[in-house]
Design a protein around this motif. Structure first.
Motif, mmCIF file in Angstrom:
data_model
loop_
_atom_site.group_PDB
_atom_site.id
_atom_site.type_symbol
_atom_site.label_atom_id
_atom_site.label_comp_id
_atom_site.label_asym_id
_atom_site.label_seq_id
_atom_site.Cartn_x
_atom_site.Cartn_y
_atom_site.Cartn_z
ATOM 1 N N ASP A 83 0.852 -1.240 -0.040
ATOM 2 C CA ASP A 83 -0.020 0.065 0.075
ATOM 3 C C ASP A 83 0.836 1.203 -0.007
ATOM 4 N N MET A 84 1.929 1.279 0.837
ATOM 5 C CA MET A 84 2.790 2.379 0.908
ATOM 6 C C MET A 84 3.575 2.643 -0.380
ATOM 7 N N LEU A 85 3.959 1.704 -1.340
ATOM 8 C CA LEU A 85 4.582 1.678 -2.508
ATOM 9 C C LEU A 85 3.556 2.424 -3.504
ATOM 10 N N ALA A 86 2.310 2.002 -3.583
ATOM 11 C CA ALA A 86 1.308 2.304 -4.314
ATOM 12 C C ALA A 86 0.847 3.758 -4.118
ATOM 13 N N ARG A 87 0.955 4.083 -2.895
ATOM 14 C CA ARG A 87 0.537 5.593 -2.376
ATOM 15 C C ARG A 87 1.574 6.606 -2.708
ATOM 16 N N ASP A 88 2.931 6.298 -2.169
ATOM 17 C CA ASP A 88 3.951 7.084 -2.019
ATOM 18 C C ASP A 88 4.724 7.126 -3.195
ATOM 19 N N HIS A 89 4.840 5.936 -3.784
ATOM 20 C CA HIS A 89 5.896 5.775 -4.949
ATOM 21 C C HIS A 89 5.325 5.619 -6.181
ATOM 22 N N SER A 90 3.790 5.772 -6.445
ATOM 23 C CA SER A 90 3.048 5.341 -7.543
ATOM 24 C C SER A 90 3.474 4.109 -8.283
ATOM 25 N N LEU A 91 3.493 2.878 -7.374
ATOM 26 C CA LEU A 91 4.030 1.826 -7.902
ATOM 27 C C LEU A 91 2.921 1.204 -8.891
ATOM 28 N N VAL A 92 3.243 0.710 -10.123
ATOM 29 C CA VAL A 92 2.430 0.175 -11.213
ATOM 30 C C VAL A 92 2.991 -1.282 -11.548
ATOM 31 N N ILE A 93 2.457 -2.091 -11.097
ATOM 32 C CA ILE A 93 2.970 -3.605 -11.302
ATOM 33 C C ILE A 93 2.970 -4.329 -12.805
ATOM 34 N N PRO A 94 3.977 -4.088 -13.441
ATOM 35 C CA PRO A 94 4.106 -4.426 -14.776
ATOM 36 C C PRO A 94 3.370 -6.111 -15.156
ATOM 37 N N PRO A 95 2.457 -6.284 -16.330
ATOM 38 C CA PRO A 95 1.847 -7.419 -16.593
ATOM 39 C C PRO A 95 2.794 -8.325 -17.047
ATOM 40 N N ASP A 96 3.763 -7.927 -17.558
ATOM 41 C CA ASP A 96 4.703 -9.035 -18.471
ATOM 42 C C ASP A 96 5.904 -9.402 -17.185
ATOM 43 N N GLU A 97 6.454 -10.597 -17.508
ATOM 44 C CA GLU A 97 7.285 -11.170 -16.459
ATOM 45 C C GLU A 97 8.556 -10.353 -16.567
ATOM 46 N N PRO A 98 9.347 -9.907 -17.561
ATOM 47 C CA PRO A 98 10.529 -9.336 -17.351
ATOM 48 C C PRO A 98 10.240 -7.925 -16.763
ATOM 49 N N GLY A 99 9.153 -7.335 -16.980
ATOM 50 C CA GLY A 99 9.078 -6.033 -16.403
ATOM 51 C C GLY A 99 8.827 -6.400 -14.886
#
Length: 256
Positions: A144-160
């Motif tokens: 939650d902290m990463l999404a809130r404070d660092h705008s984390l977006v989880i890539p859908p592709d494995e290398p990303g």
């Protein structure tokens, strides 16, 4: 800013101030009164201001890393002890989120089968799937902290996805000196050189190595959550290996 990064900035600031003192002393002792002296004075002043600026805005880690490593250890041990007393001895599994439930950490009584989870249920004892205990993953606050404070977006592709996990652990959380995240067959291997929180791992492993695989600490749980959310598959921490200050984690993420 933590660890070696802080030390590097502090050394740089100290070196600039020391250089400033040497330059100003040279100008004072030679006292030539020409352009050379003026250059030495200006250079010394610039070095002093730069060093002071760096030291002023460099903040050391407010919490000792050995203390931070021990904070979650006893809670993790107690959860595993309670599960063992309930007859739940297996490895834990992070289930990817669905429309009806968020990320969930499920510990089955026996062999894993996809459980029939009801919203807010903790003890799962009925249904066609596995019986066991359903908990919130310990890595959820970090996620939650990463999404809130660092705008984390989880890539859908494995290398990303693997690159994002490495970036989070190395550059954002600064948990080690060198981190690799690679696939090996059906497993994902995460290696953290000079793991900052390894003291907590050693305490938990000394009590029981199965604690790490039953209900992982927040960092290992965070990795499992990222893998589960990025791949849409159920993820389990299969093995934890500690070699001195280094940590190696083996995740299985081939389950549907």
């Amino acid at each position: 800013m933590t660890g070696p990064a802080v030390a590097d900035y502090e050394r740089t600031g100290g070196a600039l101030i020391l250089g400033a003192v040497l330059l100003l002393l040279t100008a004072l002792l030679t006292n030539r009164g020409d352009i050379t002296s003026a250059t030495l004075i200006l250079s010394g002043t610039a070095c002093f201001v730069s060093g002071l600026f760096i030291l002023t805005f460099t903040k050391s880690d407010p919490v000792d890393r050995h203390l931070a490593a021990l904070l979650p250890a006893q809670g993790q041990i107690e959860i595993c002890t309670i599960c063992a007393d309930l007859g739940v001895h297996g490895s834990g599994y992070v289930l990817p989120p669905t429309k009806s439930r968020p990320l969930t950490h499920f510990i089955p009584v026996g062999d894993y089968r996809p459980p029939q989870l009801e919203k807010n249920s903790v003890i799962v004892i009925e249904g066609e799937g596995s019986c066991g205990v359903a908990l919130t993953p310990s890595g959820t606050p970090l996620l939650d902290m990463l999404a809130r404070d660092h705008s984390l977006v989880i890539p859908p592709d494995e290398p990303g996805l693997l690159a994002a996990i490495r970036e989070v652990l190395l550059s954002v959380l600064e948990l080690g000196d060198r981190i690799t995240v690679t696939r090996s067959g059906e497993s994902i291997i995460v290696t953290i050189a000079s793991y900052r929180l390894v003291e907590g791992c050693k305490v938990v492993q000394a009590r029981s190595p199965t604690c790490c695989t039953t209900y992982p600490c927040p960092v290992c749980s965070l990795i499992a959550c990222l893998l589960a959310q990025g791949t849409g598959k159920t993820v389990t921490l299969e093995r934890v290996t500690i070699e001195g200050p280094d940590l190696q984690l083996l995740f299985g993420c081939a389950l549907s």
